[in-house]
Motif scaffolding. Structure first.
Motif, PDB file in Angstrom:
ATOM      1  N   GLU A  15       1.036  -1.064   0.267  1.00 53.99           N
ATOM      2  CA  GLU A  15      -0.055  -0.188  -0.108  1.00 53.99           C
ATOM      3  C   GLU A  15       0.632   0.833   0.131  1.00 53.99           C
ATOM      4  OE1 GLU A  15      -2.964  -0.157  -0.639  1.00 53.99           O
ATOM      5  OE2 GLU A  15      -3.494  -2.119  -0.548  1.00 53.99           O
ATOM      6  N   SER A  16       1.801   1.020   0.594  1.00 56.19           N
ATOM      7  CA  SER A  16       2.898   2.343   1.045  1.00 56.19           C
ATOM      8  C   SER A  16       3.632   2.883  -0.016  1.00 56.19           C
ATOM      9  CB  SER A  16       3.753   2.280   2.293  1.00 56.19           C
ATOM     10  OG  SER A  16       4.662   1.387   2.584  1.00 56.19           O
ATOM     11  N   ARG A  17       3.647   1.407  -1.547  1.00 58.99           N
ATOM     12  CA  ARG A  17       5.018   1.486  -1.996  1.00 58.99           C
ATOM     13  C   ARG A  17       4.186   1.468  -3.646  1.00 58.99           C
ATOM     14  NH1 ARG A  17       8.009  -2.623  -2.319  1.00 58.99           N
ATOM     15  NH2 ARG A  17       9.468  -1.775  -3.485  1.00 58.99           N
ATOM     16  N   ARG A  18       2.987   1.291  -3.575  1.00 59.32           N
ATOM     17  CA  ARG A  18       2.193   0.894  -4.836  1.00 59.32           C
ATOM     18  C   ARG A  18       2.512   1.641  -5.862  1.00 59.32           C
ATOM     19  NH1 ARG A  18      -4.187   1.258  -5.124  1.00 59.32           N
ATOM     20  NH2 ARG A  18      -3.823   2.927  -5.474  1.00 59.32           N
ATOM     21  N   GLU A  19       2.961   2.966  -5.744  1.00 56.55           N
ATOM     22  CA  GLU A  19       3.686   3.937  -6.987  1.00 56.55           C
ATOM     23  C   GLU A  19       5.138   3.321  -7.160  1.00 56.55           C
ATOM     24  OE1 GLU A  19       4.526   8.805  -8.058  1.00 56.55           O
ATOM     25  OE2 GLU A  19       3.578   8.081  -6.426  1.00 56.55           O
ATOM     26  N   GLU A  20       5.606   3.076  -6.732  1.00 62.39           N
ATOM     27  CA  GLU A  20       7.350   2.375  -7.082  1.00 62.39           C
ATOM     28  C   GLU A  20       7.398   1.278  -7.131  1.00 62.39           C
ATOM     29  OE1 GLU A  20      10.732   0.828  -4.562  1.00 62.39           O
ATOM     30  OE2 GLU A  20       9.309   2.371  -3.514  1.00 62.39           O
ATOM     31  N   ILE A  21       6.121  -0.022  -7.100  1.00 60.82           N
ATOM     32  CA  ILE A  21       5.600  -1.576  -7.249  1.00 60.82           C
ATOM     33  C   ILE A  21       4.756  -0.868  -9.261  1.00 60.82           C
ATOM     34  CG2 ILE A  21       4.193  -2.699  -7.234  1.00 60.82           C
ATOM     35  CD1 ILE A  21       4.898  -2.935  -4.283  1.00 60.82           C
ATOM     36  N   THR A  22       4.175   0.153  -9.108  1.00 62.15           N
ATOM     37  CA  THR A  22       3.456   0.048 -10.368  1.00 62.15           C
ATOM     38  C   THR A  22       4.551   0.217 -11.681  1.00 62.15           C
ATOM     39  OG1 THR A  22       1.185   0.599  -9.414  1.00 62.15           O
ATOM     40  CG2 THR A  22       1.846   1.556 -11.648  1.00 62.15           C
ATOM     41  N   LYS A  23       5.516   1.261 -10.816  1.00 58.18           N
ATOM     42  CA  LYS A  23       6.537   2.117 -11.725  1.00 58.18           C
ATOM     43  C   LYS A  23       7.838   0.584 -12.496  1.00 58.18           C
ATOM     44  CE  LYS A  23      10.893   4.833 -12.648  1.00 58.18           C
ATOM     45  NZ  LYS A  23      11.083   6.101 -12.250  1.00 58.18           N
ATOM     46  N   GLN A  24       7.736  -0.670 -11.305  1.00 55.06           N
ATOM     47  CA  GLN A  24       9.095  -1.743 -11.674  1.00 55.06           C
ATOM     48  C   GLN A  24       8.026  -2.685 -12.749  1.00 55.06           C
ATOM     49  OE1 GLN A  24       9.798  -2.352  -7.645  1.00 55.06           O
ATOM     50  NE2 GLN A  24      11.309  -1.629  -7.613  1.00 55.06           N
ATOM     51  N   LEU A  25       6.811  -2.533 -12.399  1.00 54.50           N
ATOM     52  CA  LEU A  25       6.233  -3.495 -13.106  1.00 54.50           C
ATOM     53  C   LEU A  25       5.372  -3.185 -14.360  1.00 54.50           C
ATOM     54  CD1 LEU A  25       3.121  -4.199 -10.837  1.00 54.50           C
ATOM     55  CD2 LEU A  25       4.747  -6.152 -11.448  1.00 54.50           C
ATOM     56  N   VAL A  26       5.231  -2.328 -14.714  1.00 58.77           N
ATOM     57  CA  VAL A  26       4.858  -0.952 -16.141  1.00 58.77           C
ATOM     58  C   VAL A  26       6.205  -1.693 -16.651  1.00 58.77           C
ATOM     59  CG1 VAL A  26       4.565   0.133 -17.444  1.00 58.77           C
ATOM     60  CG2 VAL A  26       3.057  -0.071 -15.445  1.00 58.77           C
ATOM     61  N   GLU A  27       7.697  -1.041 -16.256  1.00 65.27           N
ATOM     62  CA  GLU A  27       8.432  -1.008 -16.772  1.00 65.27           C
ATOM     63  C   GLU A  27       9.186  -3.469 -17.635  1.00 65.27           C
ATOM     64  OE1 GLU A  27      13.856  -0.105 -16.080  1.00 65.27           O
ATOM     65  OE2 GLU A  27      11.829   0.075 -14.987  1.00 65.27           O
ATOM     66  N   ALA A  28       9.509  -3.556 -16.925  1.00 62.97           N
ATOM     67  CA  ALA A  28       9.113  -5.019 -17.237  1.00 62.97           C
ATOM     68  C   ALA A  28       8.365  -5.308 -18.072  1.00 62.97           C
ATOM     69  CB  ALA A  28       8.984  -6.445 -15.782  1.00 62.97           C
ATOM     70  N   ALA A  29       6.461  -5.496 -18.140  1.00 63.91           N
ATOM     71  CA  ALA A  29       5.522  -6.046 -18.335  1.00 63.91           C
ATOM     72  C   ALA A  29       5.764  -5.082 -19.643  1.00 63.91           C
ATOM     73  CB  ALA A  29       4.353  -5.055 -18.560  1.00 63.91           C
ATOM     74  N   GLU A  30       6.525  -4.084 -20.449  1.00 68.10           N
ATOM     75  CA  GLU A  30       6.351  -3.772 -21.153  1.00 68.10           C
ATOM     76  C   GLU A  30       8.122  -3.231 -22.161  1.00 68.10           C
ATOM     77  OE1 GLU A  30       5.045   0.911 -20.762  1.00 68.10           O
ATOM     78  OE2 GLU A  30       7.126   0.783 -20.553  1.00 68.10           O
ATOM     79  N   THR A  31       9.156  -4.279 -21.316  1.00 63.95           N
ATOM     80  CA  THR A  31       9.971  -5.472 -21.967  1.00 63.95           C
ATOM     81  C   THR A  31      10.252  -6.916 -22.193  1.00 63.95           C
ATOM     82  OG1 THR A  31      11.377  -4.561 -20.414  1.00 63.95           O
ATOM     83  CG2 THR A  31      11.481  -2.714 -21.522  1.00 63.95           C
ATOM     84  N   ALA A  32      10.281  -7.052 -20.768  1.00 61.40           N
ATOM     85  CA  ALA A  32      10.708  -8.738 -21.002  1.00 61.40           C
ATOM     86  C   ALA A  32       9.127  -9.432 -21.391  1.00 61.40           C
ATOM     87  CB  ALA A  32      11.087  -9.400 -19.323  1.00 61.40           C
ATOM     88  N   GLY A  33       8.339  -8.473 -20.632  1.00 67.98           N
ATOM     89  CA  GLY A  33       7.173  -9.314 -20.618  1.00 67.98           C
ATOM     90  C   GLY A  33       6.812 -10.317 -19.129  1.00 67.98           C
ATOM     91  N   PHE A  34       7.903 -10.320 -18.441  1.00 73.17           N
ATOM     92  CA  PHE A  34       8.125 -11.674 -17.387  1.00 73.17           C
ATOM     93  C   PHE A  34       8.971 -10.809 -16.319  1.00 73.17           C
ATOM     94  CE2 PHE A  34       7.216 -14.815 -20.503  1.00 73.17           C
ATOM     95  CZ  PHE A  34       6.879 -15.693 -20.098  1.00 73.17           C
ATOM     96  N   LEU A  35       8.119 -11.458 -15.426  1.00 72.74           N
ATOM     97  CA  LEU A  35       9.341 -10.838 -13.564  1.00 72.74           C
ATOM     98  C   LEU A  35       8.427 -12.120 -13.226  1.00 72.74           C
ATOM     99  CD1 LEU A  35       6.599 -10.114 -11.946  1.00 72.74           C
ATOM    100  CD2 LEU A  35       6.332  -8.471 -13.856  1.00 72.74           C
ATOM    101  N   THR A  36       9.355 -11.795 -11.604  1.00 65.23           N
ATOM    102  CA  THR A  36       9.694 -12.478 -10.699  1.00 65.23           C
ATOM    103  C   THR A  36       9.098 -12.096  -9.288  1.00 65.23           C
ATOM    104  OG1 THR A  36      11.344 -13.000  -9.766  1.00 65.23           O
ATOM    105  CG2 THR A  36      11.036 -14.212 -11.358  1.00 65.23           C
ATOM    106  N   LEU A  37       7.843 -12.316  -8.872  1.00 62.18           N
ATOM    107  CA  LEU A  37       7.341 -11.251  -7.431  1.00 62.18           C
ATOM    108  C   LEU A  37       8.046 -11.947  -6.322  1.00 62.18           C
ATOM    109  CD1 LEU A  37       3.555 -10.822  -8.376  1.00 62.18           C
ATOM    110  CD2 LEU A  37       5.504  -9.608  -8.546  1.00 62.18           C
TER     111      LEU A  37
END
Length: 337
Positions: A15-37
């Motif tokens: 909840e407190s990091r959602r903006e930061e997490i969103t940025k990281q998720l989008v960067e991964a989704a726009e490039t590799a299309g894969f990430l690990t949580l």
């Protein structure tokens, strides 16, 4: 190499990091299309317990597993070594040496939903109750990721959560338990052929030492098959969740978020151990209308999209599935998410 392609993203203090997490998720989704949580809230013990249930199911005699056979209408039930890909995709997808994607994938699997038919407690004690609990945890994690992606694409923050609400009668989201039997001297043959996921967002659980997953970044549109031949291994590890974008979400994002090709291969030489994996597929509800914020593609229902891309990727069953779907009574049209 894979470490540079697939980032690890922590959901700690979401909840407190959602903006930061969103940025990281989008960067991964726009490039590799894969990430690990990581730090996602499901413990290693809970993951191992679910894998133990999966193994208990797959260890059953085939005649017991066949009590819940694969259903072409619902796509739920038990599958055994089912052919998955047209041979022509071997050339379009990946010009590499080795068996074509038209070969039979070396695996068995069980597809399920909340309201689908389940193995009995007599055959696999506590299977349904514990698996439903695990599905609930997957839904919670998925909703966090989907909320971030909704915001990034300019939709209301609950847009994709509503579009993939598994408690609605027209939901298409599924869990799939998979088992790839051990093999000797397979020399890089397919355990799962080159493919993309048809739905929106996949959560994949793996186990230490049961490698084989390989990914191929570089796809530009959700209908493209030209991907080159550079695949990167993604080592299996108990704990982190591998997340990837599916075709439906790539189209829904006007091709901004990438659904890239991947495969599972046996080792190049020697013994390939049993591989177990658990995949949770978030898919838009049948009657929800999908269209990206830029309206790059015409509006279409998720069910229409799903059937069309099933025909492309699983052509051997497409006609039967479409006939089965056509035989169903029309459902009440749901409000667009």
């Amino acid at each position: 190499m894979a470490g540079r392609v697939v980032p690890a993203i922590s959901l700690k203090d979401y909840e407190s990091r959602r903006e930061e997490i969103t940025k990281q998720l989008v960067e991964a989704a726009e490039t590799a299309g894969f990430l690990t949580l990581i730090d996602h809230g499901i413990t290693i013990e809970e993951i191992e317990a679910q894998f133990a249930l999966s193994k208990a199911y797959f260890d059953l005699p085939k005649e017991i597993k066949d009590k819940v056979p694969h259903n072409l209408t619902t796509n739920n039930g038990y599958e055994y070594y089912v052919r998955k890909h047209f041979p022509f995709l071997a050339v379009l997808l990946c010009p590499i040496k080795g068996p074509s994607t038209g070969s039979i994938d070396q695996k068995e699997s069980f597809w399920l939903q909340r309201n689908s038919e389940w193995p009995s407690d007599e055959d696999v004690p506590t299977f349904r109750a514990k698996t439903l609990n695990f599905i609930g945890k997957c839904e919670d994690i998925s909703n966090k990721v989907l909320t971030c992606l909704s915001i990034a694409l300019g939709f209301e923050e609950d847009y994709f959560c509503k579009a993939m609400d598994t408690h609605q009668p027209d939901n298409l989201s599924q869990m799939r338990l998979l088992h790839y039997p051990a093999s000797e001297g397979a020399q890089g043959t397919w355990r799962a052929g080159v493919h993309t996921d048809i739905g929106c967002l996949t959560l994949l659980f793996q186990r230490d030492g049961e490698d084989g997953l390989e990914i191929c970044p570089g796809r530009e549109s959700h209908s493209s098959f030209a991907v080159g031949d550079t695949f990167f291994p993604l080592p299996a590890e108990t704990g982190p969740i591998v997340v990837n974008i599916g075709d439906m979400l790539m189209a829904w994002s006007d091709d901004r978020l990438k659904a890239n090709f991947h495969r599972v291969r046996a080792k190049e030489s020697g013994h390939s151990p049993d591989r177990y994996s658990i995949a949770y597929f978030n898919t838009g509800r049948k009657d929800v209308i999908m269209q990206g914020p830029l309206k790059k593609y015409p509006a279409i229902t998720c069910n229409e999209y799903f059937l069309h891309h099933t025909k492309i990727q699983f052509g051997h069953n497409a006609k039967k599935k479409q006939e089965a779907a056509a035989a169903e009574k029309p459902s009440v049209v749901a409000a667009t998410a």
